[in-house]
Design a protein around this motif. Structure first.
Motif, mmCIF file in Angstrom:
data_model
loop_
_atom_site.group_PDB
_atom_site.id
_atom_site.type_symbol
_atom_site.label_atom_id
_atom_site.label_comp_id
_atom_site.label_asym_id
_atom_site.label_seq_id
_atom_site.Cartn_x
_atom_site.Cartn_y
_atom_site.Cartn_z
ATOM 1 N N ALA A 12 0.827 -1.210 0.000
ATOM 2 C CA ALA A 12 0.000 0.000 0.000
ATOM 3 C C ALA A 12 0.856 1.253 0.000
ATOM 4 O O ALA A 12 2.015 1.223 0.417
ATOM 5 C CB ALA A 12 -0.896 0.009 1.240
ATOM 6 N N ASP A 15 -0.256 2.374 4.613
ATOM 7 C CA ASP A 15 -0.630 1.141 5.319
ATOM 8 C C ASP A 15 -1.684 1.394 6.390
ATOM 9 O O ASP A 15 -2.582 0.584 6.590
ATOM 10 C CB ASP A 15 0.601 0.466 5.936
ATOM 11 C CG ASP A 15 1.260 1.279 7.024
ATOM 12 O OD1 ASP A 15 1.014 1.016 8.209
ATOM 13 O OD2 ASP A 15 2.028 2.187 6.681
ATOM 14 N N LEU A 18 -5.229 1.984 4.626
ATOM 15 C CA LEU A 18 -5.722 0.748 4.020
ATOM 16 C C LEU A 18 -5.978 -0.308 5.096
ATOM 17 O O LEU A 18 -6.935 -1.080 5.011
ATOM 18 C CB LEU A 18 -4.753 0.226 2.962
ATOM 19 C CG LEU A 18 -5.307 -0.885 2.074
ATOM 20 C CD1 LEU A 18 -6.563 -0.433 1.334
ATOM 21 C CD2 LEU A 18 -4.252 -1.372 1.096
ATOM 22 N N VAL A 57 -0.710 -5.031 6.149
ATOM 23 C CA VAL A 57 -0.677 -4.013 5.095
ATOM 24 C C VAL A 57 0.662 -3.303 5.243
ATOM 25 O O VAL A 57 0.961 -2.750 6.294
ATOM 26 C CB VAL A 57 -1.857 -3.033 5.215
ATOM 27 C CG1 VAL A 57 -1.831 -2.035 4.077
ATOM 28 C CG2 VAL A 57 -3.183 -3.798 5.240
ATOM 29 N N GLU A 113 -7.160 1.421 -2.487
ATOM 30 C CA GLU A 113 -5.891 1.486 -3.228
ATOM 31 C C GLU A 113 -5.896 0.617 -4.480
ATOM 32 O O GLU A 113 -4.877 0.441 -5.121
ATOM 33 C CB GLU A 113 -4.726 1.134 -2.311
ATOM 34 C CG GLU A 113 -4.469 2.221 -1.285
ATOM 35 C CD GLU A 113 -3.026 2.299 -0.845
ATOM 36 O OE1 GLU A 113 -2.146 1.710 -1.507
ATOM 37 O OE2 GLU A 113 -2.780 2.977 0.150
#
Length: 184
Positions: A12, A15, A18, A57, A113
């Motif tokens: 990502a 992070d 997301l 993530v 994303e």
């Protein structure tokens, strides 16, 4: 070699953001393992919990250049539950995605994303899986890949720049990397 899937990684730009999306999507909690890594896991998760898979993530400089070879299929319990989750995830920033699926009973979405995932229609086989029904791997030869993962042997060591870490990075028959972790 008997292996247990314990974690799925998403790359990502952000992070934290997301990670919050996936925590909301799965109804799980968020914790942080370190800088640029957000872990999403069931509340009370203790590694390696045989009944759950966590999601990490990880921030990378340009995730758009990475070919996403896996996606999540999310489980639902009824057509109304499926519709409710699709609507809720759209409110959280998911968008409809067309990956050439045609007319199917599930809904394909992309997270904020662009990571594609499927919101499955209710299926008896996934009734007791929790929110993640399946981790789907894109491959050219599904029969060979299934054989590989069923046996979880024939893997090769892979160097992805992990350095000196307490786990092994391996690659499957088509070069998809995965990590093998020892007991805590």
């Amino acid at each position: 070699m008997g292996l247990q899937l314990v974690q799925v990684n998403f790359k990502a730009r952000d992070d934290s953001a997301l990670g919050r999306f996936w925590a909301e999507a799965l109804g799980w909690g968020v914790s942080s393992e370190g800088p640029c890594v957000t872990r999403v896991e069931p509340v009370g998760f203790v590694w390696p919990d045989p009944s759950a898979v966590s999601v990490d993530v990880v921030t990378v400089p340009d995730p758009a250049t990475v070919r996403y070879r896996t996606h999540l299929d999310l489980a639902t319990s009824s057509p109304a539950h499926q519709a409710e989750l699709v609507a809720r995830l759209k409110e959280l920033g998911a968008t409809p995605a067309d990956v050439g699926q045609g007319d199917v009973p599930w809904t394909v979405l992309a997270d904020p994303e662009g990571n594609v995932f499927c919101m499955l229609e209710p299926r008896e086989i996934y009734r007791d899986t929790g929110p993640i029904a399946a981790v789907v791997v894109d491959c050219a030869d599904p029969r060979a890949m299934a054989g590989f993962w069923m046996a979880a042997i024939g893997a090769t060591l892979a160097d992805i720049g992990q350095g000196d870490v307490p786990w092994k990075v391996l690659a499957d028959l088509e070069g998809n990397e995965f990590c093998v972790l020892g007991p805590a």
